[in-house]
Design a protein around this motif. Sequence first.
Motif, PDB file in Angstrom:
ATOM      1  N   GLU A 147      58.140 -34.718 -26.357  1.00  0.00           N
ATOM      2  CA  GLU A 147      57.592 -34.202 -25.098  1.00  0.00           C
ATOM      3  C   GLU A 147      58.066 -32.796 -24.785  1.00  0.00           C
ATOM      4  OE1 GLU A 147      58.708 -37.107 -22.223  1.00  0.00           O
ATOM      5  OE2 GLU A 147      57.122 -38.510 -22.794  1.00  0.00           O
ATOM      6  N   ASP A 148      58.652 -32.116 -25.749  1.00  0.00           N
ATOM      7  CA  ASP A 148      59.145 -30.756 -25.533  1.00  0.00           C
ATOM      8  C   ASP A 148      58.823 -29.930 -26.773  1.00  0.00           C
ATOM      9  OD1 ASP A 148      60.489 -28.390 -25.069  1.00  0.00           O
ATOM     10  OD2 ASP A 148      62.311 -29.342 -24.297  1.00  0.00           O
ATOM     11  N   SER A 149      57.809 -29.089 -26.674  1.00  0.00           N
ATOM     12  CA  SER A 149      57.361 -28.329 -27.844  1.00  0.00           C
ATOM     13  C   SER A 149      58.297 -27.185 -28.208  1.00  0.00           C
ATOM     14  CB  SER A 149      55.953 -27.770 -27.600  1.00  0.00           C
ATOM     15  OG  SER A 149      55.954 -26.881 -26.504  1.00  0.00           O
ATOM     16  N   SER A 150      59.361 -26.987 -27.434  1.00  0.00           N
ATOM     17  CA  SER A 150      60.329 -25.948 -27.786  1.00  0.00           C
ATOM     18  C   SER A 150      61.408 -26.465 -28.734  1.00  0.00           C
ATOM     19  CB  SER A 150      60.994 -25.383 -26.526  1.00  0.00           C
ATOM     20  OG  SER A 150      61.879 -26.329 -25.945  1.00  0.00           O
ATOM     21  N   ALA A 209      72.626 -34.543 -48.941  1.00  0.00           N
ATOM     22  CA  ALA A 209      71.319 -34.044 -48.525  1.00  0.00           C
ATOM     23  C   ALA A 209      70.663 -34.977 -47.512  1.00  0.00           C
ATOM     24  CB  ALA A 209      70.421 -33.897 -49.749  1.00  0.00           C
ATOM     25  N   VAL A 210      70.013 -34.388 -46.511  1.00  0.00           N
ATOM     26  CA  VAL A 210      69.311 -35.152 -45.485  1.00  0.00           C
ATOM     27  C   VAL A 210      67.830 -35.146 -45.842  1.00  0.00           C
ATOM     28  CG1 VAL A 210      68.908 -35.442 -43.021  1.00  0.00           C
ATOM     29  CG2 VAL A 210      71.019 -34.338 -43.820  1.00  0.00           C
ATOM     30  N   LEU A 211      67.256 -36.344 -46.042  1.00  0.00           N
ATOM     31  CA  LEU A 211      65.892 -36.450 -46.552  1.00  0.00           C
ATOM     32  C   LEU A 211      64.837 -36.623 -45.464  1.00  0.00           C
ATOM     33  CD1 LEU A 211      66.396 -38.688 -49.720  1.00  0.00           C
ATOM     34  CD2 LEU A 211      66.491 -36.198 -49.500  1.00  0.00           C
ATOM     35  N   ASP A 212      65.245 -37.031 -44.259  1.00  0.00           N
ATOM     36  CA  ASP A 212      64.252 -37.222 -43.209  1.00  0.00           C
ATOM     37  C   ASP A 212      64.925 -37.216 -41.851  1.00  0.00           C
ATOM     38  OD1 ASP A 212      61.750 -37.530 -42.148  1.00  0.00           O
ATOM     39  OD2 ASP A 212      61.506 -39.634 -42.711  1.00  0.00           O
ATOM     40  N   CYS A 213      64.116 -36.953 -40.823  1.00  0.00           N
ATOM     41  CA  CYS A 213      64.613 -36.957 -39.451  1.00  0.00           C
ATOM     42  C   CYS A 213      63.482 -37.324 -38.508  1.00  0.00           C
ATOM     43  CB  CYS A 213      65.199 -35.597 -39.074  1.00  0.00           C
ATOM     44  SG  CYS A 213      64.023 -34.218 -39.128  1.00  0.00           S
ATOM     45  N   CYS A 214      63.828 -37.856 -37.342  1.00  0.00           N
ATOM     46  CA  CYS A 214      62.818 -38.170 -36.335  1.00  0.00           C
ATOM     47  C   CYS A 214      63.472 -38.195 -34.964  1.00  0.00           C
ATOM     48  CB  CYS A 214      62.136 -39.507 -36.620  1.00  0.00           C
ATOM     49  SG  CYS A 214      63.174 -40.969 -36.331  1.00  0.00           S
ATOM     50  N   PHE A 215      62.677 -37.997 -33.938  1.00  0.00           N
ATOM     51  CA  PHE A 215      63.114 -38.107 -32.555  1.00  0.00           C
ATOM     52  C   PHE A 215      62.784 -39.501 -32.010  1.00  0.00           C
ATOM     53  CE2 PHE A 215      62.577 -33.526 -32.930  1.00  0.00           C
ATOM     54  CZ  PHE A 215      63.542 -32.985 -32.089  1.00  0.00           C
ATOM     55  N   SER A 216      63.602 -39.967 -31.079  1.00  0.00           N
ATOM     56  CA  SER A 216      63.197 -41.100 -30.245  1.00  0.00           C
ATOM     57  C   SER A 216      62.874 -40.623 -28.835  1.00  0.00           C
ATOM     58  CB  SER A 216      64.288 -42.174 -30.191  1.00  0.00           C
ATOM     59  OG  SER A 216      65.475 -41.669 -29.594  1.00  0.00           O
ATOM     60  N   SER A 217      63.510 -39.526 -28.432  1.00  0.00           N
ATOM     61  CA  SER A 217      63.269 -38.893 -27.142  1.00  0.00           C
ATOM     62  C   SER A 217      63.638 -37.424 -27.282  1.00  0.00           C
ATOM     63  CB  SER A 217      64.111 -39.561 -26.046  1.00  0.00           C
ATOM     64  OG  SER A 217      65.495 -39.380 -26.306  1.00  0.00           O
ATOM     65  N   ASN A 218      63.509 -36.669 -26.207  1.00  0.00           N
ATOM     66  CA  ASN A 218      63.844 -35.248 -26.288  1.00  0.00           C
ATOM     67  C   ASN A 218      65.330 -35.007 -26.508  1.00  0.00           C
ATOM     68  OD1 ASN A 218      61.180 -34.552 -25.903  1.00  0.00           O
ATOM     69  ND2 ASN A 218      61.390 -34.208 -23.711  1.00  0.00           N
ATOM     70  N   ASP A 219      66.182 -36.012 -26.203  1.00  0.00           N
ATOM     71  CA  ASP A 219      67.622 -35.802 -26.331  1.00  0.00           C
ATOM     72  C   ASP A 219      68.283 -36.716 -27.365  1.00  0.00           C
ATOM     73  OD1 ASP A 219      67.490 -38.204 -25.005  1.00  0.00           O
ATOM     74  OD2 ASP A 219      68.462 -37.504 -23.168  1.00  0.00           O
ATOM     75  N   ARG A 220      67.478 -37.407 -28.186  1.00  0.00           N
ATOM     76  CA  ARG A 220      68.073 -38.289 -29.197  1.00  0.00           C
ATOM     77  C   ARG A 220      67.205 -38.298 -30.455  1.00  0.00           C
ATOM     78  NH1 ARG A 220      72.425 -41.350 -28.239  1.00  0.00           N
ATOM     79  NH2 ARG A 220      72.137 -40.786 -26.051  1.00  0.00           N
ATOM     80  N   ALA A 221      67.892 -38.279 -31.601  1.00  0.00           N
ATOM     81  CA  ALA A 221      67.169 -38.247 -32.873  1.00  0.00           C
ATOM     82  C   ALA A 221      67.957 -39.011 -33.932  1.00  0.00           C
ATOM     83  CB  ALA A 221      66.934 -36.808 -33.324  1.00  0.00           C
ATOM     84  N   TYR A 222      67.331 -39.179 -35.113  1.00  0.00           N
ATOM     85  CA  TYR A 222      67.938 -39.966 -36.188  1.00  0.00           C
ATOM     86  C   TYR A 222      67.683 -39.288 -37.534  1.00  0.00           C
ATOM     87  CZ  TYR A 222      68.116 -43.317 -32.449  1.00  0.00           C
ATOM     88  OH  TYR A 222      68.372 -43.913 -31.238  1.00  0.00           O
ATOM     89  N   THR A 223      68.588 -39.523 -38.465  1.00  0.00           N
ATOM     90  CA  THR A 223      68.449 -38.959 -39.798  1.00  0.00           C
ATOM     91  C   THR A 223      68.737 -40.002 -40.862  1.00  0.00           C
ATOM     92  OG1 THR A 223      70.772 -38.241 -39.860  1.00  0.00           O
ATOM     93  CG2 THR A 223      69.134 -36.644 -39.062  1.00  0.00           C
ATOM     94  N   GLY A 224      68.155 -39.779 -42.041  1.00  0.00           N
ATOM     95  CA  GLY A 224      68.451 -40.581 -43.217  1.00  0.00           C
ATOM     96  C   GLY A 224      68.877 -39.654 -44.330  1.00  0.00           C
ATOM     97  N   SER A 225      69.874 -40.052 -45.108  1.00  0.00           N
ATOM     98  CA  SER A 225      70.511 -39.134 -46.046  1.00  0.00           C
ATOM     99  C   SER A 225      70.703 -39.765 -47.420  1.00  0.00           C
ATOM    100  CB  SER A 225      71.869 -38.701 -45.476  1.00  0.00           C
ATOM    101  OG  SER A 225      72.612 -37.957 -46.413  1.00  0.00           O
ATOM    102  N   LEU A 243      56.847 -48.514 -29.388  1.00  0.00           N
ATOM    103  CA  LEU A 243      56.416 -49.822 -28.895  1.00  0.00           C
ATOM    104  C   LEU A 243      57.561 -50.821 -28.834  1.00  0.00           C
ATOM    105  CD1 LEU A 243      54.003 -51.616 -28.042  1.00  0.00           C
ATOM    106  CD2 LEU A 243      53.722 -52.198 -30.463  1.00  0.00           C
ATOM    107  N   THR A 244      58.377 -50.867 -29.894  1.00  0.00           N
ATOM    108  CA  THR A 244      59.485 -51.824 -29.956  1.00  0.00           C
ATOM    109  C   THR A 244      60.833 -51.205 -29.598  1.00  0.00           C
ATOM    110  OG1 THR A 244      59.812 -51.363 -32.308  1.00  0.00           O
ATOM    111  CG2 THR A 244      58.297 -53.156 -31.731  1.00  0.00           C
ATOM    112  N   GLN A 245      60.856 -49.868 -29.421  1.00  0.00           N
ATOM    113  CA  GLN A 245      62.093 -49.140 -29.129  1.00  0.00           C
ATOM    114  C   GLN A 245      63.144 -49.377 -30.210  1.00  0.00           C
ATOM    115  OE1 GLN A 245      62.820 -46.906 -26.189  1.00  0.00           O
ATOM    116  NE2 GLN A 245      60.640 -46.907 -26.729  1.00  0.00           N
ATOM    117  N   THR A 246      62.678 -49.368 -31.453  1.00  0.00           N
ATOM    118  CA  THR A 246      63.575 -49.551 -32.589  1.00  0.00           C
ATOM    119  C   THR A 246      63.315 -48.468 -33.629  1.00  0.00           C
ATOM    120  OG1 THR A 246      62.008 -51.153 -33.511  1.00  0.00           O
ATOM    121  CG2 THR A 246      63.924 -52.039 -32.351  1.00  0.00           C
TER     122      THR A 246
END
Length: 308
Positions: A26-29, A59-75, A108-111
């Motif tokens: 929700e934040d394009s910046s 090496a970090v192979l992927d990343c995603c947001f859950s919200s504007n202030d939280r994200a996750y990575t896989g390595s 949808l599942t918040q997971t």
Amino acid sequence: MDTTSSQFEIANPPSDGISKVQFAPEDSSLLLVSSWDKTATLYNVDENTVKHKFEHQAAVLDCCFSSNDRAYTGSVDRNVRELELDTGNSRVLGSHDDAIKCVNWCSLTQTLFTGSWDKTIRTWDPRSAEPLQSTYHQPHKVLSMDILDDKLVVAMGNRHIYIYDVRNMSETLQKRESSLKYMTRAIACLPSKDGYASSSTEGRVAVEYFDPSPEVQSKKYAFKCHRQVHGDTEVVYPVNGLAFNPVYGTFATGGSDGIVNFWDGINRKRIRQFPRYPDGIASLAFSHDGKKLAIACSYTYDEACGGT
């Protein structure tokens, strides 16, 4: 890059190949960039500044947001990390038995869903004391995943594509073989929510639909792209990046040829081709408002993508 006006290069880019670019929901910046230099970096693209840099063990192979202030990575270090984007802190949620290729947040599942070269998909609830919920074994290495509403589409080695309902991962809705003849490089759900697009190492993109009825299946199609003729030889390039504009429904593809194309999927034609970039395109991402497109131009590690 703002698709309506200017193009600019992000300051202080990663020092090695980029694996993923992703805008905040929700934040394009806010743009998160994962890299083979063992970092995930949060940028403010409006100010062209680094907000936080998160160090990893590999090496970090992927990343995603859950919200504007939280994200996750896989390595490659096999760990799933949660990033606190407001504080710059992070924690390890758990791990796989091999490198983690995909991380996707399900609103949808918040997971969190993670896919690995260990041939499993795992789900995580970051709110719980023990975030690992379940493990779902797959027949091959997971290469790409996407989630939209209740559908999870998983691309694996040997051209397998599985479709799940995220609310019932114990059963596979559909088991398919890719209509593309070579390894799947990227997969993305259609904004219309009725299907998905996939790209391959052999310069092709396919658009397919969930409904198995013959009437709907007759609408699926595939096309060639990211190919160049040098003399009498046609050189074919992997299509690494695949992203849909969430507002307009058009989509972009990026290949190892350094080219980005815009496509009108409804009318099945190319809208625009960007001038060639100096290196291959590793990843693409549109902002939630459809006004910005992030283009990762970097060495794409074509020989280290995880399977066949």
